[in-house]
Motif scaffolding. Structure first.
Motif, PDB file in Angstrom:
ATOM      1  N   SER A  56       6.051  55.257  44.387  1.00  0.00           N
ATOM      2  CA  SER A  56       6.255  56.510  44.027  1.00  0.00           C
ATOM      3  C   SER A  56       7.180  56.718  42.880  1.00  0.00           C
ATOM      4  O   SER A  56       6.886  57.593  41.877  1.00  0.00           O
ATOM      5  N   VAL A  57       8.231  55.842  42.713  1.00  0.00           N
ATOM      6  CA  VAL A  57       9.095  55.783  41.493  1.00  0.00           C
ATOM      7  C   VAL A  57       8.242  55.363  40.394  1.00  0.00           C
ATOM      8  O   VAL A  57       8.379  55.796  39.242  1.00  0.00           O
ATOM      9  N   GLU A 106       4.978  55.558  39.696  1.00  0.00           N
ATOM     10  CA  GLU A 106       4.166  56.707  39.282  1.00  0.00           C
ATOM     11  C   GLU A 106       4.976  57.964  38.812  1.00  0.00           C
ATOM     12  O   GLU A 106       4.697  58.514  37.737  1.00  0.00           O
ATOM     13  N   SER A 107       6.158  58.062  39.224  1.00  0.00           N
ATOM     14  CA  SER A 107       7.018  59.229  38.792  1.00  0.00           C
ATOM     15  C   SER A 107       7.547  58.878  37.487  1.00  0.00           C
ATOM     16  O   SER A 107       7.838  59.841  36.226  1.00  0.00           O
ATOM     17  N   PHE A 108       7.759  57.423  37.157  1.00  0.00           N
ATOM     18  CA  PHE A 108       8.043  57.231  35.540  1.00  0.00           C
ATOM     19  C   PHE A 108       6.867  56.832  34.847  1.00  0.00           C
ATOM     20  O   PHE A 108       7.051  56.139  33.753  1.00  0.00           O
ATOM     21  N   PRO A 114      13.541  60.536  39.448  1.00  0.00           N
ATOM     22  CA  PRO A 114      12.720  59.680  40.344  1.00  0.00           C
ATOM     23  C   PRO A 114      13.620  58.697  40.965  1.00  0.00           C
ATOM     24  O   PRO A 114      14.245  58.172  40.413  1.00  0.00           O
ATOM     25  N   SER A 141      11.697  60.418  48.154  1.00  0.00           N
ATOM     26  CA  SER A 141      10.834  60.113  46.982  1.00  0.00           C
ATOM     27  C   SER A 141      10.256  61.355  46.115  1.00  0.00           C
ATOM     28  O   SER A 141       9.830  61.103  45.092  1.00  0.00           O
ATOM     29  N   LEU A 142      10.291  62.442  46.711  1.00  0.00           N
ATOM     30  CA  LEU A 142       9.652  63.557  46.159  1.00  0.00           C
ATOM     31  C   LEU A 142      10.828  64.397  45.084  1.00  0.00           C
ATOM     32  O   LEU A 142      11.846  64.308  45.333  1.00  0.00           O
ATOM     33  N   SER A 143      10.233  64.905  44.111  1.00  0.00           N
ATOM     34  CA  SER A 143      11.095  65.850  43.072  1.00  0.00           C
ATOM     35  C   SER A 143      11.615  67.283  43.919  1.00  0.00           C
ATOM     36  O   SER A 143      10.666  67.902  44.384  1.00  0.00           O
ATOM     37  N   ASP A 148      18.001  65.477  39.553  1.00  0.00           N
ATOM     38  CA  ASP A 148      16.673  65.221  40.021  1.00  0.00           C
ATOM     39  C   ASP A 148      15.860  64.381  39.252  1.00  0.00           C
ATOM     40  O   ASP A 148      15.059  64.731  38.273  1.00  0.00           O
ATOM     41  N   ARG A 175      16.201  54.452  42.819  1.00  0.00           N
ATOM     42  CA  ARG A 175      15.592  54.091  41.416  1.00  0.00           C
ATOM     43  C   ARG A 175      16.637  52.675  41.232  1.00  0.00           C
ATOM     44  O   ARG A 175      15.988  51.765  40.676  1.00  0.00           O
TER      45      ARG A 175
END
Length: 515
Positions: free
Chosen positions: A260-261, A263-265, A199, A134-136, A197, A205
């Motif tokens: 996590s996805v 928030e990343s988007f 999310p 889940s992390l970049s 790389d 995804r």
């Protein structure tokens, strides 16, 4: 690798005689270590907790014993693998590997600190990899002196059994390093897919709608979890429903990935988490591991049954107006085979439907509710992976549909050998809205360069065991139909969640131009 530049120049797999180090001796670390061992590598296993690596080595040895008992590994190969496995007491003991794979806590600062320490220990020609889900990858490598040799190698649990590995290239990853990692994973007997790389990478995804749409149907009280699961399994062809699957995964784990996805988007509504799932996590109802989640998993608990209609009489005859959508065109033939008379009547070619004896329109969902301001009564049925082989179908009647016509629709599908679940008037029902979103997410991922079409479909089949890759499913259904379902859902829920992606709309436009 040129030590002065930190650039890996070899594009072949690391040599079988080379050492592989695994940092983190939990479930994933043990699984990855076992994969490398069986492939013939010397493996060093390290964990910050004292004695944990030695304990993990014993557990791996026990699993190798079971492989011998099952005839999947020879006793000689097991003994040789055990001799190649070396627990490491200190990080400094990892001075000679060609590849280090990390499988520790999903915390960015912890991973960054670990790899910064590793850089002072391992040689400059050593590949560094994270198993993050889940992390970049770019962020983890951000503080490194040589970020070009850093890749993501996302194995799926259990690593020794599941074939898929996502090979993730960060923004600073050298192409040669990514290709060497890809070749190494392939040499280990796994199926690697290349991805950028982004999310969630590919699987985490694109898989979000499988859970999100089911949870939304439940939150709107259109169907209970057992019925949703049964429809997605027995009509959609998925091996497990989302409620039972998240209970198996752990509600906390699944919900954390979703958040996590999301928030990343930057809080894109397409990835919005479920409030109902959040409440489960807050209550400690995490699924099987806690004894209860969506379902009760305590000893002796009875599993809820899906809503299934009692036997009803099938109509003796009905009318097909226009041409049925290609997704369900086989139904007319199946109805005739069941001994029911079928009369054909003119109608719109792109929106054909069945007319029941009482006059109610029976049609494949197009993403709108059955109850609308338009005149007439309707009953919508759900999309199936294969109408011939599926064993269940979901129906959603409009509020004005008569009980006799609902019974006729139920009896019709029962005559075709299906169990029938009548649910609330959910736009897009269950399978159709889920599949339409999966197709759209896949088209969007390809359009944004996350992965190739082939790798997307491979990842979704192998990573989450979907019955078809989403892009293949989209080709079967047609982008025009998928786009229409999403447009209609967007009309009903105008918050952006169901707005079709530009790549899907372009594909639909090309399809329409060829008609």
């Amino acid at each position: 690798m040129d030590n002065s530049s930190g650039r890996i120049t070899g594009m072949t797999a690391i040599e079988p005689k080379a050492t592989v180090a695994v940092v983190g001796a939990g479930t994933m670390g043990q699984g990855i270590a076992q994969v490398a061992l069986v492939a013939g590598h010397r493996v060093r296993l390290y964990d910050t907790a004292g004695g944990r690596a030695a304990e993990a080595a014993r557990a791996i040895g026990a699993r190798l014993d079971r492989l011998v008992e099952k005839g999947r590994l020879t006793a000689d190969a097991r003994d040789a693998a055990r001799a190649r496995l070396h627990p490491a007491a200190r990080l400094d003991d990892l001075a000679d590997p060609a590849l280090v794979i990390e499988a520790i806590l999903e915390q960015l600062d912890v991973k960054q600190k670990l790899f910064a320490e590793l850089e002072s220990v391992v040689p400059d020609d050593c590949l560094l990899a994270t198993n993050t889900s889940s992390l970049s990858v770019t962020a983890v490598a951000g503080a490194l002196r040589l970020p070009g040799r850093f890749v993501g190698l996302h194995f799926f649990n259990p690593a020794p059994l599941l074939p898929l590995v996502e090979v993730v290239r960060g923004f600073a990853t050298d192409a040669e390093a990514a290709e060497r990692a890809y070749a190494t994973v392939a040499a280990w007997g796994k199926t690697p897919v290349r991805c950028a790389d982004a999310p969630g990478f590919v699987v985490n995804r694109i898989a979000r709608p499988f859970y999100a749409e089911a949870f939304r149907v439940h939150e709107e009280r259109a169907a209970d979890p057992a019925t949703v699961d049964a429809v997605l399994r027995e009509c959609g062809g998925f091996p497990m429903g989302p409620f039972e699957l998240t209970d198996l995964i752990g509600q906390d784990v699944n919900e954390a990935v979703t958040r996590s996805v999301y928030e990343s988007f930057f809080h894109d509504p397409k990835f919005r988490p479920s409030l109902a799932q959040r409440r489960l996590v807050e209550a400690g109802l995490l699924g099987r591991k806690s004894g209860r989640g969506w379902y009760d998993h305590t000893a002796g608990a009875e599993r809820p049954r899906p809503r299934t209609e009692e036997p009803c009489e099938a109509p003796r005859a009905l009318t097909v107006h226009g041409r049925l959508p290609r997704a369900c065109a086989v139904l007319a033939e199946m109805i005739r085979e069941a001994g029911i008379a079928v009369t054909e009547a003119p109608g719109p070619d792109d929106d054909g439907h069945l007319a029941l004896p009482g006059g109610t329109e029976l049609s494949l969902t197009q993403g709108l509710p059955a109850t609308t301001e338009l005149a007439g009564t309707r009953i919508h049925f759900d999309l199936a992976l294969d109408y011939r082989t599926c064993t269940r179908i979901a129906l959603a009647p409009s509020a004005t549909a008569s009980p006799s016509d609902v019974r006729a629709a139920v009896g019709l599908f029962q005559a075709l050998g299906k169990q029938v679940s009548v649910i609330g008037d959910a736009p897009g029902l269950i399978v159709a809205r889920t599949v339409a979103m999966l197709v759209d997410f896949a088209e969007d991922a390809v359009g944004r360069g996350v992965a190739s079409p082939e790798d997307v479909d491979t990842a979704m089949r192998l990573g989450v065991n979907h019955p078809r890759g989403p892009l293949e499913w989209g080709r079967v259904l047609g982008a025009v139909w998928v786009g229409q379902v999403l447009r209609n859902l967007h009309f009903e829920y105008p918050d952006g969640r169901y707005a079709p992606s530009q790549p899907l709309l372009r594909r639909a436009a090309v399809e329409e131009s060829l008609l």
